[in-house]
Design an enzyme around this catalytic site. Structure first.
Site, PDB file in Angstrom:
ATOM      1  N   SER A 240       1.010  -1.067  -0.091  1.00  0.00           N
ATOM      2  CA  SER A 240      -0.079   0.007  -0.140  1.00  0.00           C
ATOM      3  C   SER A 240       0.981   1.226  -0.043  1.00  0.00           C
ATOM      4  CB  SER A 240      -0.817   0.096   1.367  1.00  0.00           C
ATOM      5  OG  SER A 240      -0.158   0.294   2.509  1.00  0.00           O
ATOM      6  N   LYS A 241       0.277   2.470  -0.244  1.00  0.00           N
ATOM      7  CA  LYS A 241       0.771   3.824  -0.202  1.00  0.00           C
ATOM      8  C   LYS A 241       1.943   4.020   1.186  1.00  0.00           C
ATOM      9  CE  LYS A 241       0.592   8.479  -1.011  1.00  0.00           C
ATOM     10  NZ  LYS A 241       1.511   8.846  -1.970  1.00  0.00           N
ATOM     11  N   ARG A 242       1.164   3.380   2.055  1.00  0.00           N
ATOM     12  CA  ARG A 242       1.821   3.693   3.464  1.00  0.00           C
ATOM     13  C   ARG A 242       2.917   2.611   3.587  1.00  0.00           C
ATOM     14  NH1 ARG A 242      -1.254   1.347   7.601  1.00  0.00           N
ATOM     15  NH2 ARG A 242       0.843   0.652   8.951  1.00  0.00           N
TER      16      ARG A 242
END
Ligand code: GLU
Length: 473
Positions: A240-242
């Site tokens: 994910s972006k995180r």
């Protein structure tokens, strides 16, 4: 191996992210290490979903990481007439045919099959059709996929792949509006561009048999394939972006160096003994796609930071001077470069941190840390600051090196009957306003006596209200 031609073929529907950059890197290394060619093809046929920004960002990211490609960038959107030519060729050769089955019927059949837990396969009803076409129907073009046997290919990562012809139908190569479909154009382009080796994400594994059908129909040589597993999050999930699934240029904004990012990426899915740090030279020397791992790799943010700190520490002054303006700071004077850069490099993991510390060193202290203020606030330090200002005023020579600063502080301490060590905390308070940052002697040497006096004066003012007193220094 001779005459290796690889390519990177991103679809600019989103920004180039690190998974894409890793694929590009593997292709780049393989081609460059073998004196071959590395080509860049932008797969922008999905006109509705493409963005010019994303196309530009791909080229920008390549520039930033220093990966050069051979020749001009190939844009699929500019090659429609070429694809149409090949559709015609296959139609003429009887290897493709017009299919007049209506979209609605197709949808219905598909839904019906789905309701029964099956996947509907086109029944090839127009494969050998030579009757009169139904009126008013714009046909699609379908390829004649093999009816029996297997599509077999050796994947350099996954091993031998065998797909029964029964699993493939006569898939569409041109839609009813004449536009060619994805697998068709990929195969045509790879063949025409002379691509010998395709290294790509294993999300494309299921496309490969279809592409092989196209290659064979057109009599093109099938390239070697390497399908690389995805980069997963530390929890084994989709990145994910995180976790780091950011656009490549965001890594630049966050203060990462391209060398670190490439080194990080090359190890995601490839290894060479237990070596972790690879210069570009070493990557070129050691990279071999037959060592690509068949197990997914996982993103490790700590490791990227560690690598970044390593490469940051190795950056020379000239390179830093070129990079710093991007992070919003001007190139400081020679003293600062010579004395403080090494200090700051050692203490920062990213260029953003580097610039933060640099600014903290160069800008007058704006506010003092409260805890440190409490610790420093006593009569001895007020006395020390006052006396030290007098001492600095009387000093006849400049303090050019951290060693000179240290010995001057020692001489002052000696003269005052103080311990030099005890002076560093109040000096840190004066020079930086808080703990952390760089060594105090290098900072004083880099900033010079005038700036040092100004900071001490301000610190003194923060410890006592001397505004009303006559300033005797
Ligand atoms: N355009 C495809 C993508 O961005 C890659 C196609 C390929 O490598 O064959 O996923």
């Amino acid at each position: 191996m001779n005459n290796i031609v690889t390519r990177f073929a991103p679809s600019p529907t989103g920004y180039l992210h690190i998974g894409g950059l890793r694929t590009a890197l593997f292709n780049y290394l393989y081609a460059r290490a073998n004196g071959g060619k590395f080509l860049l093809r932008i797969e922008d046929t999905d006109l509705a979903r493409n963005s010019t920004d994303a196309k530009d960002a791909i080229i920008q990211a390549f520039d930033w990481v220093g990966m050069d490609y051979d020749g001009e960038v190939v844009y699929q959107s500019q090659r429609f007439s070429l694809y149409t030519e090949y559709v015609e060729k296959l139609l003429k050769a009887g290897k493709a045919y017009y299919c007049y089955m209506q979209k609605e019927e197709l949808e219905e059949k598909r839904k019906e099959a789905e309701a029964n837990g099956q996947v509907w396969q086109y029944d090839r009803r127009y494969r050998d059709f030579n009757g009169t076409p139904p009126e008013g129907v714009k046909p699609v073009v379908r390829i004649k996929a093999p009816l029996e046997g297997e599509i077999v290919f050796k994947d350099g990562v996954k091993g031998e792949m065998r797909i029964s012809a029964k699993e493939l139908d006569d898939f569409i190569i041109a839609r009813s509006d004449g536009t060619p479909t994805y697998n068709f154009v990929v195969a045509i382009d790879d063949a025409l561009m002379g691509v010998t080796d395709v290294i790509r994400g294993d999300d494309h594994l299921s496309n490969t048999p279809k592409q092989i059908v196209v290659y064979e129909a057109l009599g093109f040589e099938v390239p070697r394939f390497f399908h690389v597993p995805m980069i997963l999050s530390p929890q084994g999930k989709k990145l994910s972006k995180r976790d780091g699934a950011m656009s490549v240029m965001e890594y630049k904004d966050l203060g990462y160096l391209p060398q670190a990012l490439l080194n990080f990426l090359v190890r995601l899915g490839w290894s060479y003994g237990d070596q972790e740090i690879f210069s570009m030279q070493e990557m070129l020397e050691f990279f071999d796609p037959s060592n690509l791992n068949s197990a997914p790799s996982s993103y490790n943010a700590e490791k990227l930071l560690w690598l970044n700190a390593h490469y940051l520490n190795m950056l020379n002054t000239e390179s830093l001077n070129v990079i710093l303006p991007f992070y919003g700071t001007n190139v400081p004077n020679q003293e600062v470069q010579e004395i403080l850069y090494p200090e700051i490099k050692e203490r920062s993991k990213t260029l953003v941190e580097f610039v933060e510390i640099l600014k903290k060193c160069l800008n007058p202290v704006e506010s003092f840390d409260q805890k440190l203020h409490q610790k420093v606030k006593n009569d001895e330090n007020i006395h020390f600051f006052k006396e030290f200002l007098v001492y600095l005023n009387a000093l006849k020579k400049p303090l050019k090196t951290p060693q000179e600063v240290e010995s001057e502080i020692a001489a002052f301490a000696d003269f005052q009957g103080l311990k030099a060590k005890s002076l560093f905390m109040p000096l840190r308070y004066a020079m930086l306003g808080s703990s952390g940052g760089v060594g105090i002697a290098p900072l004083i040497a880099a900033l010079g006596i005038e700036a040092t006096k100004e900071r001490i004066l301000k610190a003194l003012e923060s410890l006592q209200d001397i505004g009303k007193e006559e300033k005797s220094f």
